[in-house]
Design a protein around this motif. Structure first.
Motif, PDB file in Angstrom:
ATOM      1  N   ARG A   1       6.452  -1.656  -7.396  1.00  0.00           N
ATOM      2  CA  ARG A   1       6.394  -0.278  -7.237  1.00  0.00           C
ATOM      3  C   ARG A   1       4.845   0.178  -7.088  1.00  0.00           C
ATOM      4  O   ARG A   1       5.056   1.189  -6.151  1.00  0.00           O
ATOM      5  N   GLN A   2       3.888  -0.397  -7.631  1.00  0.00           N
ATOM      6  CA  GLN A   2       2.762   0.150  -7.236  1.00  0.00           C
ATOM      7  C   GLN A   2       2.290  -0.021  -5.886  1.00  0.00           C
ATOM      8  O   GLN A   2       1.831   0.616  -5.201  1.00  0.00           O
ATOM      9  N   LYS A   3       2.683  -1.203  -5.149  1.00  0.00           N
ATOM     10  CA  LYS A   3       2.230  -1.371  -3.821  1.00  0.00           C
ATOM     11  C   LYS A   3       2.931  -0.562  -2.815  1.00  0.00           C
ATOM     12  O   LYS A   3       2.483   0.030  -1.855  1.00  0.00           O
ATOM     13  N   ILE A   4       4.179  -0.189  -2.978  1.00  0.00           N
ATOM     14  CA  ILE A   4       4.842   0.703  -2.067  1.00  0.00           C
ATOM     15  C   ILE A   4       4.423   1.956  -2.202  1.00  0.00           C
ATOM     16  O   ILE A   4       4.063   2.496  -0.984  1.00  0.00           O
ATOM     17  N   VAL A   5       4.139   2.579  -3.390  1.00  0.00           N
ATOM     18  CA  VAL A   5       3.588   3.947  -3.556  1.00  0.00           C
ATOM     19  C   VAL A   5       2.158   4.032  -2.854  1.00  0.00           C
ATOM     20  O   VAL A   5       1.769   5.046  -2.126  1.00  0.00           O
ATOM     21  N   GLU A   6       1.324   2.786  -3.040  1.00  0.00           N
ATOM     22  CA  GLU A   6       0.117   2.952  -2.391  1.00  0.00           C
ATOM     23  C   GLU A   6       0.195   2.832  -0.985  1.00  0.00           C
ATOM     24  O   GLU A   6      -0.607   3.616  -0.294  1.00  0.00           O
ATOM     25  N   PHE A   7       1.109   2.350  -0.322  1.00  0.00           N
ATOM     26  CA  PHE A   7       1.037   2.260   0.945  1.00  0.00           C
ATOM     27  C   PHE A   7       1.617   3.465   1.723  1.00  0.00           C
ATOM     28  O   PHE A   7       1.305   3.904   2.702  1.00  0.00           O
ATOM     29  N   ILE A   8       2.462   4.104   0.997  1.00  0.00           N
ATOM     30  CA  ILE A   8       2.982   5.417   1.377  1.00  0.00           C
ATOM     31  C   ILE A   8       1.742   6.525   1.341  1.00  0.00           C
ATOM     32  O   ILE A   8       1.667   7.231   2.250  1.00  0.00           O
ATOM     33  N   ARG A   9       1.098   6.546   0.219  1.00  0.00           N
ATOM     34  CA  ARG A   9       0.231   7.491   0.030  1.00  0.00           C
ATOM     35  C   ARG A   9      -1.067   7.342   0.934  1.00  0.00           C
ATOM     36  O   ARG A   9      -1.827   8.415   1.675  1.00  0.00           O
ATOM     37  N   THR A  10      -1.384   6.066   1.242  1.00  0.00           N
ATOM     38  CA  THR A  10      -2.428   5.772   2.069  1.00  0.00           C
ATOM     39  C   THR A  10      -2.469   5.735   3.521  1.00  0.00           C
ATOM     40  O   THR A  10      -2.940   6.119   4.361  1.00  0.00           O
ATOM     41  N   ALA A  11      -1.258   4.769   3.889  1.00  0.00           N
ATOM     42  CA  ALA A  11      -1.063   4.538   5.344  1.00  0.00           C
ATOM     43  C   ALA A  11      -0.363   5.477   6.190  1.00  0.00           C
ATOM     44  O   ALA A  11      -0.739   5.918   7.001  1.00  0.00           O
ATOM     45  N   VAL A  12       0.573   6.177   5.411  1.00  0.00           N
ATOM     46  CA  VAL A  12       1.492   6.958   5.872  1.00  0.00           C
ATOM     47  C   VAL A  12       0.907   8.436   5.688  1.00  0.00           C
ATOM     48  O   VAL A  12       1.321   9.436   6.030  1.00  0.00           O
ATOM     49  N   GLU A  13       0.006   8.587   4.453  1.00  0.00           N
ATOM     50  CA  GLU A  13      -0.334   9.925   4.090  1.00  0.00           C
ATOM     51  C   GLU A  13       0.499  10.940   3.671  1.00  0.00           C
ATOM     52  O   GLU A  13       0.496  12.026   3.828  1.00  0.00           O
ATOM     53  N   TYR A  14       1.612  10.448   2.761  1.00  0.00           N
ATOM     54  CA  TYR A  14       2.543  11.407   2.329  1.00  0.00           C
ATOM     55  C   TYR A  14       1.907  11.928   0.822  1.00  0.00           C
ATOM     56  O   TYR A  14       1.728  11.160  -0.045  1.00  0.00           O
ATOM     57  N   PRO A  15       1.882  13.361   0.712  1.00  0.00           N
ATOM     58  CA  PRO A  15       1.175  13.900  -0.229  1.00  0.00           C
ATOM     59  C   PRO A  15       1.932  14.423  -1.515  1.00  0.00           C
ATOM     60  O   PRO A  15       1.557  14.473  -2.547  1.00  0.00           O
ATOM     61  N   HIS A  16       3.392  13.942  -1.497  1.00  0.00           N
ATOM     62  CA  HIS A  16       4.392  14.445  -2.579  1.00  0.00           C
ATOM     63  C   HIS A  16       4.688  13.227  -3.466  1.00  0.00           C
ATOM     64  O   HIS A  16       4.016  12.035  -3.231  1.00  0.00           O
ATOM     65  N   ILE A  17       5.655  13.397  -4.293  1.00  0.00           N
ATOM     66  CA  ILE A  17       6.001  12.600  -5.153  1.00  0.00           C
ATOM     67  C   ILE A  17       6.920  11.293  -4.477  1.00  0.00           C
ATOM     68  O   ILE A  17       7.749  11.510  -3.762  1.00  0.00           O
TER      69      ILE A  17
END
Length: 390
Positions: free
Chosen positions: A290-306
């Protein structure tokens, strides 16, 4: 006078088509008087052969019997006391008059009706199947093939797993052990990723004035709604080992229970609400995934939401329930509805909890996930990037 009589007589003989020669000669005789003329004009009916009377038949039968006896007496002296006993050739039901025609040729159907043949064959098949199941249940469960073993059981397979209330599993510990082992299939685990954000919507639904009718106020309400930006699923099932490891919980002294002892205890118990459940688990570091998936979406894809990551699981248990009438009545949906309506559930559910607590979480099965969490996320980065949008 005589000529007129002959003319009339000739006309009468020609008018009757069936009159013979003798009757015509009598009508032409000179001695015929006027009183015999109506007799000559009467239509003569055709000859009809009358059937023989009862006396004639009996007299002819007696004569045949006597003749047959005399003929046999001349050839061989009879030793019977009655002269009519040895006569076999006379009479409609004698041996010489027995018809050689088959029974079915005279209209008597001795074959089985085609309508009853399917019923008889179905009955025979049911009897054979019952005998085979009875023989299977009396044999050692481990001597049967997997196909024959499951063919002799009543069970259900749903998205949650296997369930059965078969009497054989509730009376034979070895059959119960094999059923648990045969249904120890890996659970189906998926990874569900969802991206969402909150939006506040204001609804204006009315206007009002104050007491002095000076100011106009507008009424409104604000509601926060969740808007889903993306949602996708990744399968973890192919990376789960097919064979699970059955084990038991630990006793208060720290030692694990023996599986055979637990199953024998369940079979021997006379609890009317008993059931035993094998819970399946896929051993993996879900928090790290869960941590790795959320981190990749927030940083690499730059998704700002939940971003939420869930791990739904199917086919994660095998459960065996009692087969008595009280147990089936308790599991009926109408009983659960009645409990909710009449508040009997306040007593029934605690009773059920303590009835099955004895075997709760006693037997479990662990499955190993054969891919590390970091490698799984690394292999699915391109897929994750293509699915994220807002």
């Amino acid at each position: 006078m005589g000529k007129s009589h002959r003319a009339n007589g000739a006309a009468c003989s020609d008018a009757v088509p069936g009159t013979n020669e003798s009757s015509a000669s009598v009508s032409r005789a000179p001695e015929t008087s006027a009183q015999s003329l109506p007799t000559a004009r009467t239509r003569v009916p055709p000859s009809v052969t009358m059937p023989p009377s009862y006396d004639d038949v009996m007299s002819s039968t007696r004569e045949e019997l006597v003749v047959g006896y005399v003929q046999r007496e001349g050839a061989q002296t009879s030793t019977s006391a009655s002269p009519f006993t040895p006569v076999d050739e006379v009479g409609p039901f004698s041996a010489s008059n027995i018809p050689e025609q088959a029974i079915q040729d005279i209209g008597i159907d001795t074959s089985v009706s085609q309508e009853t043949q399917p019923l008889m064959s179905t009955y025979v098949q049911q009897q054979v199947q019952q005998d085979q199941e009875r023989d299977m249940r009396t044999a050692d469960p481990y001597m049967l093939s997997s196909r024959d073993f499951f063919a002799s059981l009543e069970y259900k397979r749903s998205s949650n797993g296997y369930s059965s209330s078969d009497p054989w599993l509730n009376t034979n510990a070895r059959a119960l052990r094999r059923f648990i082992s045969e249904t120890n299939e890996r659970p189906r685990v998926s990874i569900e990723v969802t991206g969402s954000h909150k939006e506040v919507k204001t609804d204006e639904y009315g206007m009002r004035r104050d007491r002095n009718d000076q100011n106009i106020h507008q009424s409104s309400s604000s509601n926060a709604e969740t808007v889903v930006d993306f949602k996708f699923t990744m399968q973890l099932t192919p990376f789960i080992h097919k064979q699970g490891s059955l084990h038991t919980a630990r006793a208060p002294n720290g030692e694990p229970y023996e599986i055979d002892k637990v199953l024998e205890d369940y079979v021997a118990a006379e609890n009317m609400l008993k059931e035993i459940k094998v819970q399946k688990k896929a051993i993996w570091d879900y928090d790290l995934v869960r941590q790795k998936i959320v981190e990749f979406i927030r940083t690499a894809v730059e998704y700002p939401h939940i971003v939420t990551v869930d791990f739904p699981m199917e086919g994660d248990h095998t459960i065996v329930k009692t087969n008595n009438k009280i147990g089936r009545l308790w599991r009926h949906p109408a009983t659960n509805l009645l409990c909710l309506v009449s508040c009997v559930c306040l007593v029934g559910w605690p009773l059920k909890y303590f009835a099955v607590k004895r075997w709760r979480n006693k037997v479990m099965s662990d499955f190993v996930v054969m891919i590390p969490p970091q490698q799984f996320v690394e292999n699915h980065k391109d897929f994750i990037r293509s699915q994220v949008s807002w």
